[in-house]
Design an enzyme around this catalytic site. Structure first.
Site, short mmCIF file in Angstrom:
data_model
loop_
_atom_site.label_atom_id
_atom_site.label_comp_id
_atom_site.label_asym_id
_atom_site.label_seq_id
_atom_site.Cartn_x
_atom_site.Cartn_y
_atom_site.Cartn_z
N MET A 30 -20.73 5.52 32.98
CA MET A 30 -21.62 4.35 33.76
C MET A 30 -21.50 3.26 32.74
O MET A 30 -22.24 2.37 32.69
CB MET A 30 -22.88 4.71 34.06
CG MET A 30 -22.97 6.03 34.97
SD MET A 30 -24.49 5.83 35.90
CE MET A 30 -25.41 6.31 34.70
N GLY A 36 -20.36 9.18 22.02
CA GLY A 36 -20.24 10.41 22.86
C GLY A 36 -19.16 10.18 24.06
O GLY A 36 -18.34 10.98 24.23
N HIS A 37 -19.17 9.04 24.49
CA HIS A 37 -18.24 8.77 25.57
C HIS A 37 -16.78 8.67 24.97
O HIS A 37 -15.75 9.35 25.34
CB HIS A 37 -18.37 7.49 26.20
CG HIS A 37 -19.68 7.21 26.75
ND1 HIS A 37 -20.68 6.34 26.56
CD2 HIS A 37 -20.11 7.73 28.10
CE1 HIS A 37 -21.78 6.43 27.36
NE2 HIS A 37 -21.24 7.31 28.30
N VAL A 176 -22.51 14.80 21.16
CA VAL A 176 -22.37 13.95 20.17
C VAL A 176 -23.46 13.35 19.73
O VAL A 176 -24.51 12.84 20.65
CB VAL A 176 -21.43 12.69 20.24
CG1 VAL A 176 -21.34 11.89 18.79
CG2 VAL A 176 -19.99 13.45 20.44
N LEU A 184 -26.67 11.30 21.38
CA LEU A 184 -26.27 9.96 21.99
C LEU A 184 -26.72 9.61 23.33
O LEU A 184 -26.28 10.49 23.96
CB LEU A 184 -24.85 9.57 21.55
CG LEU A 184 -24.39 9.45 19.90
CD1 LEU A 184 -23.18 8.71 19.88
CD2 LEU A 184 -25.56 8.59 19.15
N ARG A 187 -29.41 5.21 27.13
CA ARG A 187 -30.84 5.05 27.31
C ARG A 187 -31.45 4.82 25.84
O ARG A 187 -32.69 4.23 26.01
CB ARG A 187 -31.24 6.09 28.30
CG ARG A 187 -31.03 5.85 29.50
CD ARG A 187 -31.84 6.55 30.66
NE ARG A 187 -31.51 6.27 32.09
CZ ARG A 187 -30.72 6.86 32.88
NH1 ARG A 187 -30.01 7.84 32.19
NH2 ARG A 187 -30.57 6.46 34.02
#
Ligand code: AMP
Length: 290
Positions: A30, A36-37, A176, A184, A187
């Site tokens: 999103m 993390g992504h 992560v 992470l 938000r």
């Protein structure tokens, strides 16, 4: 890196890759990308080529009182991060491209979607599974990468893929964290400095449970009490749930089975955070992964 805004063009791009027998990797997000992504992207890149990432802030997974309007949308930063990661393409559809007028079909995963996150956020998982199935239909990846941060979401996607015979392997990647243990999350930017400090209580509670498991505790209510005790020590924390559940069904367990999760949802001020601990036990042996 190409930015692809329409479903038709995205389908065209991956058709070429499929005809060349290439292994397509896909990371749905999103946006408001963090490490993390990017860890999902790196894993996808090690295992697949081409790799596509989607950024779609899916309105259907937000409740009417949730944070859709204030959710961060730093699209320029995100694009720069993905450029640097050298992915093949960014799928960036807008809401009407994904949900044209008259859209009326939804995916509901029975059972799993009613517990924990599903119970606290009615309609949330229906929005998630609907958009994920659409994305998987559009991109038709060989592998799609999800974070264990949203363990229940990933489990539901696995169930949906199995039940609906979708030809995509679902790959689950570890969480992560910041140096102080906070998982992470896009938000986390909502947290004021004092709240940011308080937010470490989630990983502290999970670590306390992990320590007890390491010293032989297998009783779920004992572990739950331990987590509640740690969470209660932080005045800014308001617990939504803190449970030990089976990793397949997400039903509460009485005693640790082969594979379980300790799952937490905690409000810190106005921000709702989730986190979990993966627990594997085999008799006396145990392994936990924060
Ligand atoms: P989101 O943009 O929040 O929908 O997340 C997109 C994907 O990134 C989901 O599969 C998440 O589980 C994953 N993700 C989010 N935060 C983390 C994290 N801290 N570590 C690993 N994966 C994450």
């Amino acid at each position: 890196m190409e930015t692809i805004r329409t479903v038709a063009w995205m389908k065209e791009k991956v058709k070429e890759a499929r005809m060349d027998q290439r292994v397509i990797g896909f990371v749905p997000t999103m946006g408001a990308l963090h490490a993390g992504h990017l860890a999902l992207v790196e894993r996808a890149k090690r295992e697949c080529s081409p790799v596509y990432v989607s950024i779609f802030l899916n309105p259907k997974q937000f409740g009417p009182k949730e944070d859709l309007s204030k959710y961060p949308r730093p699209i320029e930063d995100d694009t720069a991060k993905l450029e640097a990661a050298k992915i093949d393409g960014l799928f960036l559809p807008d809401a009407t491209e994904m949900y044209p007028p008259g859209f009326s079909t939804y995916v509901h995963v029975g059972g799993l979607s009613e517990r924990l996150e599903g119970k606290s956020r009615p309609g949330h998982f229906r929005g998630v599974t609907t958009v994920v199935l659409k994305l998987l239909e559009i991109v038709q990846p060989n592998f799609a990468y999800f974070g264990r941060k949203d363990a229940q979401q990933a489990r539901m996607v696995q169930q949906m893929v199995r039940d609906l015979n979708v030809d995509t392997g679902i790959v689950l990647c570890r969480i992560v964290r910041e140096a102080d243990g906070l998982a992470l999350s896009s938000r986390n930017v909502y947290l004021h400095p004092e709240e940011r400090k308080a937010a470490t209580v989630l990983s502290c509670a999970l670590r306390a449970a992990a320590n007890e498991i390491g010293s032989g505790v297998r009783d779920a209510s004992h572990l739950q009490q331990t987590m509640h005790k740690v969470l209660a020590s932080e005045p800014r924390a308001r617990v939504d749930y803190a449970e030990i559940v089976d990793s397949e069904t997400f039903e509460p367990v009485v005693r640790l089975g082969r594979r379980s999760y300790a799952v937490l949802a905690v409000h810190i001020g106005k921000t709702r955070l989730i986190d979990n601990l993966l627990i594997e036990t085999d008799g006396e042996e145990s392994r936990t992964e924060l």
